[in-house]
Enzyme design. Sequence first.
Site, mmCIF file in Angstrom:
data_model
loop_
_atom_site.group_PDB
_atom_site.id
_atom_site.type_symbol
_atom_site.label_atom_id
_atom_site.label_comp_id
_atom_site.label_asym_id
_atom_site.label_seq_id
_atom_site.Cartn_x
_atom_site.Cartn_y
_atom_site.Cartn_z
ATOM 1 N N GLU A 93 31.059 32.241 42.938
ATOM 2 C CA GLU A 93 32.389 32.188 43.994
ATOM 3 C C GLU A 93 32.634 33.325 44.635
ATOM 4 O O GLU A 93 32.544 34.627 43.984
ATOM 5 C CB GLU A 93 33.489 32.257 43.083
ATOM 6 C CG GLU A 93 35.114 32.032 43.736
ATOM 7 C CD GLU A 93 36.161 31.655 42.970
ATOM 8 O OE1 GLU A 93 35.947 30.919 41.752
ATOM 9 O OE2 GLU A 93 37.481 32.318 43.150
ATOM 10 N N LYS A 274 42.316 31.943 34.273
ATOM 11 C CA LYS A 274 41.382 31.685 35.128
ATOM 12 C C LYS A 274 41.017 32.817 36.053
ATOM 13 O O LYS A 274 39.503 33.222 35.964
ATOM 14 C CB LYS A 274 41.563 30.244 36.172
ATOM 15 C CG LYS A 274 40.316 29.763 36.691
ATOM 16 C CD LYS A 274 39.670 30.576 37.943
ATOM 17 C CE LYS A 274 38.440 29.866 38.535
ATOM 18 N NZ LYS A 274 37.871 30.500 39.825
ATOM 19 N N HIS A 388 40.027 36.979 51.199
ATOM 20 C CA HIS A 388 38.861 35.878 51.099
ATOM 21 C C HIS A 388 38.346 35.757 52.544
ATOM 22 O O HIS A 388 37.152 35.752 52.690
ATOM 23 C CB HIS A 388 39.592 34.573 50.676
ATOM 24 C CG HIS A 388 39.484 34.364 49.354
ATOM 25 N ND1 HIS A 388 38.412 34.004 48.589
ATOM 26 C CD2 HIS A 388 40.528 34.331 48.408
ATOM 27 C CE1 HIS A 388 39.055 33.982 47.235
ATOM 28 N NE2 HIS A 388 40.079 34.154 47.220
HETATM 29 C C1 MEV Z 1 40.672 32.456 41.902
HETATM 30 O O1 MEV Z 1 39.446 31.940 41.652
HETATM 31 C C2 MEV Z 1 41.660 32.947 40.950
HETATM 32 C C3 MEV Z 1 42.919 33.106 40.893
HETATM 33 O O2 MEV Z 1 43.654 31.787 41.478
HETATM 34 C C4 MEV Z 1 43.852 33.589 39.798
HETATM 35 C C5 MEV Z 1 45.137 33.796 40.087
HETATM 36 O O3 MEV Z 1 45.707 33.010 40.695
HETATM 37 O O4 MEV Z 1 45.767 34.765 39.226
HETATM 38 C C6 MEV Z 1 43.159 33.856 42.305
#
Ligand code: MEV
Length: 441
Positions: A93, A274, A388
Amino acid sequence: MSDDSVKPLEIPRTSRLSGFYREPMERRRSRLVEARWLTALEARELEGLGGFDEACADAMVENVIGLHGLPLGVALNFVVDGQARLVPMAVEEPSIIAAASYAARLCAEGGGFTVSADAPITTAQVQLLDVPRLEAAMDTLRKEAPALLDRADALMPAMCQRGGGARELEVRVLDATTLVVHLHVDTRDAMGANLVNGLAEALAPWLGALTGARVGLKILTNLADRRKVRVCARVPLAALASEGFTDGEQVLEGILAAQRFAELDVYRAVTHNKGVMNGVDAVLVACGNDWRAVEAGAHAYAARSGRYQPLTSWWREPDGALGGALEMPLATSTVGGAARTHAGVRRALKLAGTSRAVELAGLAAAAGLATNLAALKALSTEGIQRGHMSLHARRVAVEAGARGELVDIVSERLSREHVYRPERARELLDGELAPLMGEQG
Ligand code: MEV
C-alpha cells in the site's frame, strides 16, 4: 601514553536521511552504506530479489510455482529508547512508509519512542474433555505443576540453555466437564509455535492420565497476552502545527476527537486499528514473521473488555504536548523459519539493527503507533487524500520520465491541476518543461 590505547569514537548512526525519498533507488542504497546501516556488499545484495530464489521458496512452502515480490522500504526518523533506528517495511500500500517516517519525525521532536516488553512467553493449550471430577482434577494439576514444568524443560534442553524454558502451568475451567491447561513457555528469540505445540503434544497423555480426562486439542494460543509490548511517545505542540493548521492546539484537539470517535464506535475502532496494523504488519512481513498470528491476537486483545476498542490511546500531557501509547500482544521471532531460509529477511533484521525478538516487537509497535498518529493527524486536518494524491503524483511524474527536481515540478503541477494521468505529465515534460529535461541530459 601512546595513541593506540585510545579507541576511535563511535559516531552514532542517524535515521534522519533528508531528501531520501527523492533519490533514485540506487542512490538510496548507497546512502544507507554512507550512513553505516549496511555494508557495500549488503547494499548490492538488495538488488532484484536480494538472494531469494526458487530453491529457497521451494524449501519454504508447498506446490511452489514461482516467486512473488513486494516492495521493501525503510521508514526513517525513528528514535527508539534513545537510539536511531531504521524500520524495514514490506508492504503493497502506498503512503504507509512515508506516513511512518513523517510521524516518527514528529515523535523524535519529543524524544522518540519508549518501549517496554514482557518476557517472550508463548502459551500452549491442552483441552481436557469429560473430566470426571473437576475440582479434584484441578487440585492434582496444581500439585503436579512443578513436575510438569520440569518434564517440559527436559524436552527442550537447547531452549533452557539459551535462557528460556517452561515458566508456569495454568488451569482454566471452560464448563462443568472441560478444563484447559495453559503451559507458558519463555521461547527467547523464537516465536516458539513449533516448540510449544510439540510440548503440548508430548505432555498431553500425562495430563489426561492425571485427570482421567479425554485429551482434546493441543495447540498454541495466538492471544499472546503474556507477550505484550508497550510503546509510548510524545509530540510537542509546536511540532503538530502544519500547513493550514498553524495552531498545534487545533491539531491536537482533532487527534483527541478522532481517538474519542474510535473509543465510542466499533466501526471507527476497526479502521483506527487497521491504521496501527499498517505499520506493525509491514515490519513483520519485512522480517519474515507470522503477521497473521499477530493480527489475530491484536484484534482479540482489542476486544478483551467485551467491547472492541482502539489499541492506541492519545491524550494531552500536563505540559500541553500530545501523548500517545500502544499496547498489544506481539509475538515476534528473529531466529528459525524465514530468518534461516530467506536472505532478504536476514538483511531486513540487519537493517532493523536487532537479533532480539523483544526488540523487534518494540520496533514493530513503534511503527504501529507512528502510522496511527500519521493517519489521525491527516484525517483530522487536511484529510487523507491530499497526501495520498501528492505521492501518487510523484509516481506518475517518474513513470512519465521525470527525474531529479523535475519530479517535484511535475508532481506539483499535476496536484494543482488535479490531473494525475501519465499523458499529462508527458505533455508537460515534452512541452513547457522540455528545456529543463534537456538540462538534465
Ligand atoms: C488506511 O490504510 C488506514 C487508515 O484508514 C487508518 C485510519 O483511518 O485511521 C487511514
